[in-house]
Design a protein around this motif. Structure first.
Motif, mmCIF file in Angstrom:
data_model
loop_
_atom_site.group_PDB
_atom_site.id
_atom_site.type_symbol
_atom_site.label_atom_id
_atom_site.label_comp_id
_atom_site.label_asym_id
_atom_site.label_seq_id
_atom_site.Cartn_x
_atom_site.Cartn_y
_atom_site.Cartn_z
ATOM 1 N N ASP A 150 0.826 -1.203 0.000
ATOM 2 C CA ASP A 150 0.000 0.000 0.000
ATOM 3 C C ASP A 150 0.864 1.258 0.000
ATOM 4 O OD1 ASP A 150 -2.714 1.078 0.110
ATOM 5 O OD2 ASP A 150 -2.137 1.842 2.080
ATOM 6 N N VAL A 151 1.944 1.250 0.802
ATOM 7 C CA VAL A 151 2.831 2.412 0.882
ATOM 8 C C VAL A 151 3.428 2.729 -0.484
ATOM 9 C CG1 VAL A 151 5.062 3.203 1.764
ATOM 10 C CG2 VAL A 151 3.386 2.213 3.329
ATOM 11 N N LEU A 152 3.871 1.701 -1.212
ATOM 12 C CA LEU A 152 4.494 1.943 -2.515
ATOM 13 C C LEU A 152 3.453 2.223 -3.586
ATOM 14 C CD1 LEU A 152 6.883 2.093 -4.401
ATOM 15 C CD2 LEU A 152 6.787 -0.395 -4.650
ATOM 16 N N MET A 153 2.491 1.330 -3.754
ATOM 17 C CA MET A 153 1.562 1.434 -4.874
ATOM 18 C C MET A 153 0.595 2.611 -4.737
ATOM 19 S SD MET A 153 2.748 -0.985 -6.691
ATOM 20 C CE MET A 153 1.574 -0.982 -8.044
ATOM 21 N N GLN A 154 0.233 2.966 -3.503
ATOM 22 C CA GLN A 154 -0.717 4.055 -3.305
ATOM 23 C C GLN A 154 -0.075 5.333 -2.776
ATOM 24 O OE1 GLN A 154 -3.744 3.692 -4.447
ATOM 25 N NE2 GLN A 154 -3.363 1.539 -4.897
ATOM 26 N N ILE B 253 8.461 -2.416 -6.990
ATOM 27 C CA ILE B 253 7.141 -2.677 -7.566
ATOM 28 C C ILE B 253 6.853 -4.173 -7.586
ATOM 29 C CG2 ILE B 253 5.789 -2.549 -9.691
ATOM 30 C CD1 ILE B 253 7.133 0.141 -10.239
ATOM 31 N N SER B 254 7.851 -4.973 -7.948
ATOM 32 C CA SER B 254 7.664 -6.427 -7.972
ATOM 33 C C SER B 254 7.361 -6.967 -6.577
ATOM 34 C CB SER B 254 8.915 -7.112 -8.547
ATOM 35 O OG SER B 254 9.120 -6.754 -9.893
ATOM 36 N N VAL B 255 8.111 -6.488 -5.577
ATOM 37 C CA VAL B 255 7.873 -6.926 -4.198
ATOM 38 C C VAL B 255 6.483 -6.506 -3.736
ATOM 39 C CG1 VAL B 255 8.656 -6.746 -1.797
ATOM 40 C CG2 VAL B 255 10.334 -6.848 -3.648
ATOM 41 N N ALA B 256 6.086 -5.285 -4.067
ATOM 42 C CA ALA B 256 4.765 -4.796 -3.648
ATOM 43 C C ALA B 256 3.652 -5.623 -4.272
ATOM 44 C CB ALA B 256 4.618 -3.326 -4.042
ATOM 45 N N LEU B 257 3.768 -5.966 -5.539
ATOM 46 C CA LEU B 257 2.748 -6.792 -6.191
ATOM 47 C C LEU B 257 2.701 -8.186 -5.573
ATOM 48 C CD1 LEU B 257 3.222 -5.808 -9.956
ATOM 49 C CD2 LEU B 257 1.388 -5.107 -8.410
ATOM 50 N N ALA B 258 3.869 -8.753 -5.251
ATOM 51 C CA ALA B 258 3.886 -10.074 -4.617
ATOM 52 C C ALA B 258 3.215 -10.028 -3.246
ATOM 53 C CB ALA B 258 5.328 -10.566 -4.490
ATOM 54 N N LEU B 259 3.451 -8.956 -2.507
ATOM 55 C CA LEU B 259 2.841 -8.826 -1.180
ATOM 56 C C LEU B 259 1.328 -8.610 -1.252
ATOM 57 C CD1 LEU B 259 5.540 -6.619 0.564
ATOM 58 C CD2 LEU B 259 4.832 -8.898 1.311
ATOM 59 N N SER B 260 0.840 -8.153 -2.407
ATOM 60 C CA SER B 260 -0.598 -7.895 -2.543
ATOM 61 C C SER B 260 -1.401 -9.149 -2.862
ATOM 62 C CB SER B 260 -0.845 -6.857 -3.643
ATOM 63 O OG SER B 260 -0.577 -7.402 -4.934
ATOM 64 N N LEU B 261 -0.718 -10.285 -3.072
ATOM 65 C CA LEU B 261 -1.417 -11.526 -3.395
ATOM 66 C C LEU B 261 -2.196 -12.048 -2.191
ATOM 67 C CD1 LEU B 261 1.408 -13.354 -5.382
ATOM 68 C CD2 LEU B 261 -0.692 -12.376 -6.321
ATOM 69 N N PRO B 262 -3.268 -12.802 -2.429
ATOM 70 C CA PRO B 262 -4.015 -13.397 -1.315
ATOM 71 C C PRO B 262 -3.119 -14.346 -0.516
ATOM 72 C CG PRO B 262 -5.251 -13.558 -3.378
ATOM 73 C CD PRO B 262 -3.885 -13.097 -3.739
ATOM 74 N N ALA B 263 -3.316 -14.365 0.808
ATOM 75 C CA ALA B 263 -2.490 -15.204 1.677
ATOM 76 C C ALA B 263 -2.625 -16.670 1.290
ATOM 77 C CB ALA B 263 -2.899 -14.995 3.134
#
Length: 416
Positions: free
Chosen positions: A69-73, A365-375
């Motif tokens: 959220d911090v990076l993408m938003q 960006i890659s790390v942020a997208l990976a962290l946004s995946l469903p648990a």
């Protein structure tokens, strides 16, 4: 929230001081390397019972920050605008087709190549990851990170036209990558495969809408800047355009990253030439350069600290090494080979294919997208693989890209 922001800035400032005073690496790479080493040292101390609660404290701190959220938003809009602000539009127009092909076709082709490559290789090392999740990994790891790329290119000494293409590709392909990621994620969560028409409509709405919105926002901001001559107000207008525009783009479900790139290019060219006094130009450049440096440093410190949240095991580490190899191979196949084979179209110096392959850095960006995946187990695996690729990309590729550029250019001049 204030405590977390203050802690991030204090940690970043101290690590930047240590790097500048004792290490001497480029700031972003240096602070990330130090943060990573300190985090790993805490893990080792915890393993032998000597950390005195340090790991628990740092884990709690890192978990309190929603990195995605911090990076993408938050950070992304500011960083993309700051990077695009210094892109020369007349030069970019000269290479618009080359940048467009690399950003769109290259990202799509790399997603497929990485996805199928990982799907075929991972079972050999004991990791089972469904094809759609492998494609999801391909989508989030294929775009080169403009934040990492542009920071490194400033001091790498690449030829101007090559630097322009690499920077242009990295600025635009992350927006394309986010759209592809959203499309594949929708397939994973819904369990259905969209038709080609639906996929094209999503891509057109997100990417095309983002480009159009960015043009409109950039023009409106330009008109406001032209109507006043007061540098404090004009700096404030650019900041409001970025933060407000990115938030509005998110509500409109169009690509905020692409909108910020277009807005930055317009303000950095038409706005700089026709709507700013020399004083305003100087202050806007100083403000955005300083903000870019601060946010970059904070971002890379957070990347270094995120290692505490990743569950590593022997198979996952082997998988990370495999992901590095597959990602580099896909980059070479989808970018390096076409650039080398179609030199007449790309109009880049000999040796550019090698530079584009090795200079395709991945970052936050890659790390942020990976962290946004469903648990779930698949998320944990993809996050670990992503982290391995990003760390290798920044620490190994980032530190050696200057040598690769010099060697490639010397070799090219020898052939000529």
């Amino acid at each position: 929230m204030l405590d977390i922001a203050a802690a991030c800035l204090v940690i970043t400032a101290l690590l930047a001081y240590v790097n500048h005073r004792f290490v001497g690496l480029p700031t972003t790479i240096g602070v990330m390397a130090i943060a990573l080493l300190l985090s790993l040292a805490i893990v080792l101390l915890n393993a032998v019972g000597l950390d005195h609660g340090l790991r628990r404290y740092e884990e709690s701190f890192v978990r309190s920050i929603d990195f995605s959220d911090v990076l993408m938003q938050g950070m992304l809009s500011l960083l993309l605008f700051a990077g695009a602000l210094h892109v020369n539009l007349s030069e970019l127009k000269t290479y618009r087709w080359q940048v467009g092909v690399l950003a769109l076709v290259g990202t799509l082709a790399s997603t497929v190549a990485v996805g199928f490559g990982m799907w075929m290789v991972l079972p050999w090392i004991g990791i089972e990851l469904p094809l759609l999740y492998c494609l999801l990994f391909g989508a989030l790891i294929s775009p080169t990170d403009p934040i990492a790329v542009m920071g490194i290119l400033k001091s790498a000494g690449a030829p101007k036209n090559l630097e322009l293409v690499v920077a242009g590709e990295s600025l635009f392909n992350d927006g394309i990558g986010v759209v592809i990621f959203a499309l594949v994620l929708g397939m994973v969560t819904s369990g259905s495969v969209p038709t080609a028409g639906v996929a094209f409509e999503l891509l057109a709405r997100e990417a095309g809408g983002g480009l159009a919105f960015g043009f409109g926002l950039g023009y409106a901001t330009y008109r406001l800047l032209k109507s006043v001559d007061h540098y404090q107000v004009e700096v404030l207008l650019t900041l409001a355009a970025v933060l407000g525009g990115y938030a509005l783009a998110s509500h409109l479900h169009i690509s905020g990253p692409l909108a910020m790139v277009v807005t930055g290019v317009m303000i950095g060219n038409r706005g700089r030439a026709h709507a700013m006094s020399d004083t305003t130009r100087r202050y806007i450049d100083m403000f955005w350069e300083l903000l870019d440096e601060i946010l970059n440093a904070v971002l890379f410190v957070l990347i270094g600290m995120e290692v505490l949240l990743i569950a590593f095991s022997a198979p996952v580490l082997f998988g990370g090494a495999t992901a590095i190899a597959v990602t580099l191979a896909a980059r070479w196949l989808t970018v390096g080979v076409p650039v080398g084979a179609l030199r007449g179209f790309f109009r880049l110096p000999a040796g550019s294919a090698q530079v584009l392959t090795w200079g395709g850095l991945r970052g936050g960006i890659s790390v942020a997208l990976a962290l946004s995946l469903p648990a779930g187990e698949e998320r944990d695996t993809i996050l670990a693989l992503t982290y391995c690729v990003v760390v290798f990309s920044i620490l190994v590729q980032g530190l050696s890209i200057g040598k690769v550029i010099r060697r490639a250019m010397v070799s090219a001049s020898g052939r000529n």
